[in-house]
Design a protein around this motif. Structure first.
Motif, PDB file in Angstrom:
ATOM      1  N   LYS A  72      -3.608  -4.171  21.502  1.00  0.00           N
ATOM      2  CA  LYS A  72      -3.193  -4.257  22.671  1.00  0.00           C
ATOM      3  C   LYS A  72      -3.195  -5.835  23.341  1.00  0.00           C
ATOM      4  N   GLN A  73      -3.949  -6.607  22.955  1.00  0.00           N
ATOM      5  CA  GLN A  73      -3.941  -7.933  23.348  1.00  0.00           C
ATOM      6  C   GLN A  73      -4.615  -8.738  22.078  1.00  0.00           C
ATOM      7  N   GLY A  74      -3.367  -9.591  21.942  1.00  0.00           N
ATOM      8  CA  GLY A  74      -3.627 -10.434  20.564  1.00  0.00           C
ATOM      9  C   GLY A  74      -3.382  -9.538  19.449  1.00  0.00           C
ATOM     10  N   VAL A  75      -3.715 -10.135  18.220  1.00  0.00           N
ATOM     11  CA  VAL A  75      -3.371  -9.695  16.999  1.00  0.00           C
ATOM     12  C   VAL A  75      -4.834  -9.755  16.006  1.00  0.00           C
ATOM     13  N   MET A  76      -5.150  -8.665  15.452  1.00  0.00           N
ATOM     14  CA  MET A  76      -6.181  -8.502  14.562  1.00  0.00           C
ATOM     15  C   MET A  76      -5.495  -9.501  13.348  1.00  0.00           C
ATOM     16  N   GLU A  77      -6.557 -10.278  12.884  1.00  0.00           N
ATOM     17  CA  GLU A  77      -6.233 -11.028  11.802  1.00  0.00           C
ATOM     18  C   GLU A  77      -7.196 -11.086  10.743  1.00  0.00           C
ATOM     19  N   GLY A  78      -6.858 -10.654   9.661  1.00  0.00           N
ATOM     20  CA  GLY A  78      -7.894 -10.494   8.372  1.00  0.00           C
ATOM     21  C   GLY A  78      -7.552 -11.695   7.409  1.00  0.00           C
ATOM     22  N   GLU A  79      -8.277 -12.670   6.890  1.00  0.00           N
ATOM     23  CA  GLU A  79      -7.966 -13.379   5.769  1.00  0.00           C
ATOM     24  C   GLU A  79      -9.159 -13.573   4.682  1.00  0.00           C
ATOM     25  N   CYS A  80      -8.422 -13.948   3.416  1.00  0.00           N
ATOM     26  CA  CYS A  80      -9.296 -14.079   2.358  1.00  0.00           C
ATOM     27  C   CYS A  80      -8.601 -14.916   1.293  1.00  0.00           C
ATOM     28  N   GLU A  81      -9.193 -15.621   0.655  1.00  0.00           N
ATOM     29  CA  GLU A  81      -8.487 -16.503  -0.564  1.00  0.00           C
ATOM     30  C   GLU A  81      -8.442 -15.699  -1.735  1.00  0.00           C
ATOM     31  N   VAL A  82      -7.135 -15.731  -2.280  1.00  0.00           N
ATOM     32  CA  VAL A  82      -6.691 -15.106  -3.533  1.00  0.00           C
ATOM     33  C   VAL A  82      -6.402 -16.279  -4.460  1.00  0.00           C
ATOM     34  N   ASP A  83      -6.256 -15.822  -5.621  1.00  0.00           N
ATOM     35  CA  ASP A  83      -5.929 -16.548  -6.964  1.00  0.00           C
ATOM     36  C   ASP A  83      -4.573 -16.238  -7.520  1.00  0.00           C
ATOM     37  N   SER A  84      -3.701 -15.571  -6.834  1.00  0.00           N
ATOM     38  CA  SER A  84      -2.351 -15.140  -7.470  1.00  0.00           C
ATOM     39  C   SER A  84      -1.457 -14.694  -6.166  1.00  0.00           C
ATOM     40  N   TYR A  85      -0.234 -14.566  -6.560  1.00  0.00           N
ATOM     41  CA  TYR A  85       0.739 -14.137  -5.506  1.00  0.00           C
ATOM     42  C   TYR A  85       1.079 -12.816  -6.155  1.00  0.00           C
ATOM     43  N   ASP A  86       0.642 -12.352  -7.182  1.00  0.00           N
ATOM     44  CA  ASP A  86       1.168 -10.990  -7.624  1.00  0.00           C
ATOM     45  C   ASP A  86       0.315  -9.940  -7.493  1.00  0.00           C
ATOM     46  N   PHE A  87       0.872  -9.113  -6.531  1.00  0.00           N
ATOM     47  CA  PHE A  87      -0.170  -7.869  -6.123  1.00  0.00           C
ATOM     48  C   PHE A  87      -0.510  -6.839  -7.026  1.00  0.00           C
ATOM     49  N   THR A  88       0.177  -6.977  -8.039  1.00  0.00           N
ATOM     50  CA  THR A  88      -0.081  -6.001  -9.142  1.00  0.00           C
ATOM     51  C   THR A  88      -1.434  -6.527 -10.019  1.00  0.00           C
ATOM     52  N   VAL A  89      -1.678  -7.639  -9.803  1.00  0.00           N
ATOM     53  CA  VAL A  89      -3.210  -8.175 -10.351  1.00  0.00           C
ATOM     54  C   VAL A  89      -4.230  -8.593  -9.500  1.00  0.00           C
ATOM     55  N   LEU A  90      -3.684  -8.929  -8.200  1.00  0.00           N
ATOM     56  CA  LEU A  90      -4.784  -9.077  -7.140  1.00  0.00           C
ATOM     57  C   LEU A  90      -5.812  -8.153  -7.025  1.00  0.00           C
ATOM     58  N   GLU A  91      -7.083  -8.462  -7.117  1.00  0.00           N
ATOM     59  CA  GLU A  91      -8.322  -8.158  -6.306  1.00  0.00           C
ATOM     60  C   GLU A  91      -8.627  -8.331  -4.946  1.00  0.00           C
ATOM     61  N   LEU A  92      -8.294  -7.073  -4.291  1.00  0.00           N
ATOM     62  CA  LEU A  92      -8.278  -7.307  -3.100  1.00  0.00           C
ATOM     63  C   LEU A  92      -9.411  -6.827  -2.246  1.00  0.00           C
ATOM     64  N   PRO A  93     -10.134  -7.259  -1.117  1.00  0.00           N
ATOM     65  CA  PRO A  93     -11.280  -6.615  -0.369  1.00  0.00           C
ATOM     66  C   PRO A  93     -11.067  -5.295  -0.083  1.00  0.00           C
ATOM     67  N   SER A  94     -12.116  -4.524   0.044  1.00  0.00           N
ATOM     68  CA  SER A  94     -11.951  -3.128   0.371  1.00  0.00           C
ATOM     69  C   SER A  94     -11.560  -2.884   1.910  1.00  0.00           C
ATOM     70  N   GLU A  95     -11.981  -4.119   2.713  1.00  0.00           N
ATOM     71  CA  GLU A  95     -11.471  -3.721   4.115  1.00  0.00           C
ATOM     72  C   GLU A  95     -10.143  -3.768   4.318  1.00  0.00           C
ATOM     73  N   LEU A  96      -9.247  -4.605   3.649  1.00  0.00           N
ATOM     74  CA  LEU A  96      -7.772  -4.908   3.501  1.00  0.00           C
ATOM     75  C   LEU A  96      -7.110  -3.567   2.760  1.00  0.00           C
ATOM     76  N   LEU A  97      -7.739  -3.227   1.626  1.00  0.00           N
ATOM     77  CA  LEU A  97      -7.436  -1.992   1.063  1.00  0.00           C
ATOM     78  C   LEU A  97      -7.364  -0.833   1.983  1.00  0.00           C
ATOM     79  N   GLU A  98      -8.496  -0.828   2.935  1.00  0.00           N
ATOM     80  CA  GLU A  98      -8.384   0.300   3.642  1.00  0.00           C
ATOM     81  C   GLU A  98      -7.267   0.316   4.803  1.00  0.00           C
ATOM     82  N   VAL A  99      -7.212  -0.718   5.508  1.00  0.00           N
ATOM     83  CA  VAL A  99      -6.016  -1.207   6.666  1.00  0.00           C
ATOM     84  C   VAL A  99      -4.680  -0.712   5.963  1.00  0.00           C
TER      85      VAL A  99
END
Length: 191
Positions: A72-99
């Motif tokens: 409603k006001q602003g943007v929820m922003e989540g950030e994490c460091e990753v080691d690839s551009y390929d989402f088929t191999v990236l290990e992502l945080p559970s919070e991101l996977l939930e969203v």
């Protein structure tokens, strides 16, 4: 892997090159840092339909994944460091996977990139960014006023503009929206 989260509140406006240079010379901005933003969505544009923005930003020797979700006001922003551009191999945080539980992250593909040369000037209240952007055969200039702590931020931003002979505030769409407009992302058929 941890994900940093917070509400981002910022004002942004496109500038003419002479306005950009005037502001750049008036304040103690750092030397521009190169950032390359790679934007992602599924072939059926699920993120675009929800108005989410997902990018991986190259800055220095780091890759930082950022998900922006409108609030409603602003943007929820989540950030994490990753080691690839390929989402088929990236290990992502559970919070991101939930969203992103409404899609299969392995279906995410890059649809565009944007290069920014960013100069930063920081005050107690805000981070002021001057961005020179290159994307889709376009080149634009932008000022961002990122709020660090609660204050009358819009008035402070308008004062900054007036001090630099800019008397009309025209909010700019974010970089993800501008590149989507430039490549006619909303109009292109599903890939």
């Amino acid at each position: 892997m941890n994900m940093r989260k917070g509400i981002e509140l910022e004002y942004k406006m496109l500038l003419k090159s002479n306005q950009f240079r005037r502001i750049q010379q008036k304040y103690p901005f750092n030397y521009p840092i190169k950032q390359v933003n790679h934007y992602y969505d599924t072939s059926d544009k699920i993120l675009n339909k929800k108005r989410y923005a997902l990018r991986i930003r190259d800055v220095g020797n780091k890759r930082i994944l950022t998900l922006k979700v409108p609030q409603k006001q602003g943007v929820m922003e989540g950030e994490c460091e990753v080691d690839s551009y390929d989402f088929t191999v990236l290990e992502l945080p559970s919070e991101l996977l939930e969203v992103l539980s409404f899609l299969d992250v392995k279906d995410l593909k890059k649809f565009a990139s944007l290069t920014t040369y960013r100069s930063i000037y920081e005050t107690d209240d805000a981070i002021i960014c001057l961005d020179e952007n290159h994307y889709a055969k376009r080149h634009d200039y932008e000022i961002e006023y990122e709020v660090k702590r609660e204050h009358d931020s819009l008035s402070a931003f308008l004062t900054l503009l007036r001090e630099n002979s800019i008397y009309e505030f025209k909010p700019a769409p974010g970089k993800a929206r501008r590149i989507k407009n430039a490549i006619r992302f909303d109009k292109t058929p599903k890939r």
